[in-house]
Design a protein around this motif. Structure first.
Motif, PDB file in Angstrom:
ATOM      1  N   SER A   1       0.829  -0.639  -0.077  1.00  0.00           N
ATOM      2  CA  SER A   1       0.378   0.424   0.050  1.00  0.00           C
ATOM      3  C   SER A   1       0.952   1.020   0.179  1.00  0.00           C
ATOM      4  O   SER A   1       2.030   1.146   0.286  1.00  0.00           O
ATOM      5  CB  SER A   1      -0.723   0.314   0.900  1.00  0.00           C
ATOM      6  N   LEU A   2       0.341   2.286  -0.511  1.00  0.00           N
ATOM      7  CA  LEU A   2       1.198   3.589  -0.169  1.00  0.00           C
ATOM      8  C   LEU A   2       0.491   4.754   0.680  1.00  0.00           C
ATOM      9  O   LEU A   2       0.023   4.815   0.540  1.00  0.00           O
ATOM     10  CB  LEU A   2       0.685   3.946  -1.947  1.00  0.00           C
ATOM     11  N   PRO A   3       1.781   4.410   1.643  1.00  0.00           N
ATOM     12  CA  PRO A   3       1.337   5.548   2.691  1.00  0.00           C
ATOM     13  C   PRO A   3       1.149   6.825   2.778  1.00  0.00           C
ATOM     14  O   PRO A   3       2.282   7.608   1.190  1.00  0.00           O
ATOM     15  CB  PRO A   3       2.839   5.481   4.133  1.00  0.00           C
ATOM     16  N   GLN A   4       1.143   8.045   3.055  1.00  0.00           N
ATOM     17  CA  GLN A   4       0.992   8.945   3.184  1.00  0.00           C
ATOM     18  C   GLN A   4       1.991   9.766   2.922  1.00  0.00           C
ATOM     19  O   GLN A   4       3.346   9.544   4.026  1.00  0.00           O
ATOM     20  CB  GLN A   4       0.015   9.788   4.222  1.00  0.00           C
ATOM     21  N   ASN A   5       2.756  10.521   2.132  1.00  0.00           N
ATOM     22  CA  ASN A   5       4.039  11.927   2.016  1.00  0.00           C
ATOM     23  C   ASN A   5       5.288  10.763   2.077  1.00  0.00           C
ATOM     24  O   ASN A   5       5.827  10.854   3.083  1.00  0.00           O
ATOM     25  CB  ASN A   5       3.993  12.555   3.123  1.00  0.00           C
TER      26      ASN A   5
ATOM     27  N   MET B   1      18.109   1.571   0.408  1.00  0.00           N
ATOM     28  CA  MET B   1      16.956   2.260  -0.196  1.00  0.00           C
ATOM     29  C   MET B   1      16.261   2.429   1.643  1.00  0.00           C
ATOM     30  O   MET B   1      15.559   1.549   1.915  1.00  0.00           O
ATOM     31  CB  MET B   1      16.219   1.247  -0.508  1.00  0.00           C
ATOM     32  N   THR B   2      16.029   3.591   2.236  1.00  0.00           N
ATOM     33  CA  THR B   2      15.239   4.067   2.755  1.00  0.00           C
ATOM     34  C   THR B   2      14.033   4.600   3.204  1.00  0.00           C
ATOM     35  O   THR B   2      14.541   5.749   2.082  1.00  0.00           O
ATOM     36  CB  THR B   2      16.321   5.218   3.887  1.00  0.00           C
ATOM     37  N   LEU B   3      12.401   4.552   3.429  1.00  0.00           N
ATOM     38  CA  LEU B   3      11.655   4.610   2.607  1.00  0.00           C
ATOM     39  C   LEU B   3      10.934   5.316   4.233  1.00  0.00           C
ATOM     40  O   LEU B   3      11.011   4.695   5.230  1.00  0.00           O
ATOM     41  CB  LEU B   3      10.353   3.716   2.843  1.00  0.00           C
ATOM     42  N   LYS B   4      10.519   6.480   3.986  1.00  0.00           N
ATOM     43  CA  LYS B   4       9.794   6.870   5.103  1.00  0.00           C
ATOM     44  C   LYS B   4       8.913   8.078   4.969  1.00  0.00           C
ATOM     45  O   LYS B   4       8.687   8.537   3.893  1.00  0.00           O
ATOM     46  CB  LYS B   4      10.761   7.949   5.196  1.00  0.00           C
ATOM     47  N   SER B   5       7.553   8.349   6.200  1.00  0.00           N
ATOM     48  CA  SER B   5       6.810   8.944   5.626  1.00  0.00           C
ATOM     49  C   SER B   5       7.314   9.383   6.807  1.00  0.00           C
ATOM     50  O   SER B   5       5.690   9.569   8.229  1.00  0.00           O
ATOM     51  CB  SER B   5       5.587   8.178   5.770  1.00  0.00           C
TER      52      SER B   5
END
Length: 213
Positions: free
Chosen positions: A153-157, A194-198
């Protein structure tokens, strides 16, 4: 004109025999009501209303090309997209005895309380709210000129940082799609992070991958 081209294929707006969800319309309503989660972020923001989506039901019954006709919020929109992407195979539409791809429209009604006037498709907050997380797969790995970030799923921001093992940020940007491609040209062979952050949801997750040309 009752057709439109999508990726070079003719997709119908109307036909002789409409597609059918397994078990019929009642089963479709139950599937959406039972499988759609009211994001806790939307509950916290007191966001409610309707999200309307259109999508293609292919000649083989699969769903694709999901589009938002009426948006409500980032997290609610993406929850609706997830539910449609995970739908079982439909009985496809037919025209002149042949299975055809067709557009289909579905509304999702999100309501914070049951006021007795919700309509057929409605989603209420769960007594056990879902805690948002980042779940992603990076492929191919090893990578060469690019790498794809595929999200459940695509978290916000959501944003990404591509980092070398010595901590240097080499690339930075926003993640706007469930399956997004990141250019890796000019990177030397070796391992990267690769860091993914919201920031809005206070979520962060890192993945290690290899570049091999």
């Amino acid at each position: 004109d009752s057709t439109i081209k999508v990726d070079g294929d003719m997709v119908f707006w109307s036909c002789e025999i409409m597609p059918e969800f397994p078990g019929g319309e009642k089963a479709l309503i139950e599937y959406i009501n039972n499988n759609t989660r009211y994001p806790q972020s939307a509950v916290n923001d007191s966001t409610e209303g309707r999200v309307i989506l259109k999508f293609v039901i292919k000649a083989n019954g699969e769903t694709r090309d999901i589009q938002i006709l009426r948006s409500l919020s980032y997290d609610l929109d993406n929850e609706c997209i997830r539910v449609i992407k995970e739908m079982p195979i439909w009985k496809p539409a037919r025209q002149n005895g042949v299975s055809i791809p067709i557009w289909y429209v579905v509304p999702f009604h999100f309501a914070l309380k049951n006021n007795g006037n919700l309509g057929m498709i409605h989603i209420l907050p769960s007594d056990n709210p879902i805690i948002p997380t980042i779940n992603a797969k990076l492929y191919p790995n090893p990578a060469s000129d690019f790498i794809n970030i595929k999200l459940e799923s695509l978290p916000q921001n959501l944003e990404f940082n591509l980092i070398s093992l010595n901590g240097q940020i080499l690339k930075h940007g926003d993640i706007n799609e469930i399956d997004q491609r990141i250019d890796l040209t000019n990177l030397t062979n070796g391992f990267y992070i690769m860091t993914l952050k919201s920031n809005s949801l206070k979520l962060s997750k890192s993945y290690k991958f290899m570049v091999q040309n």
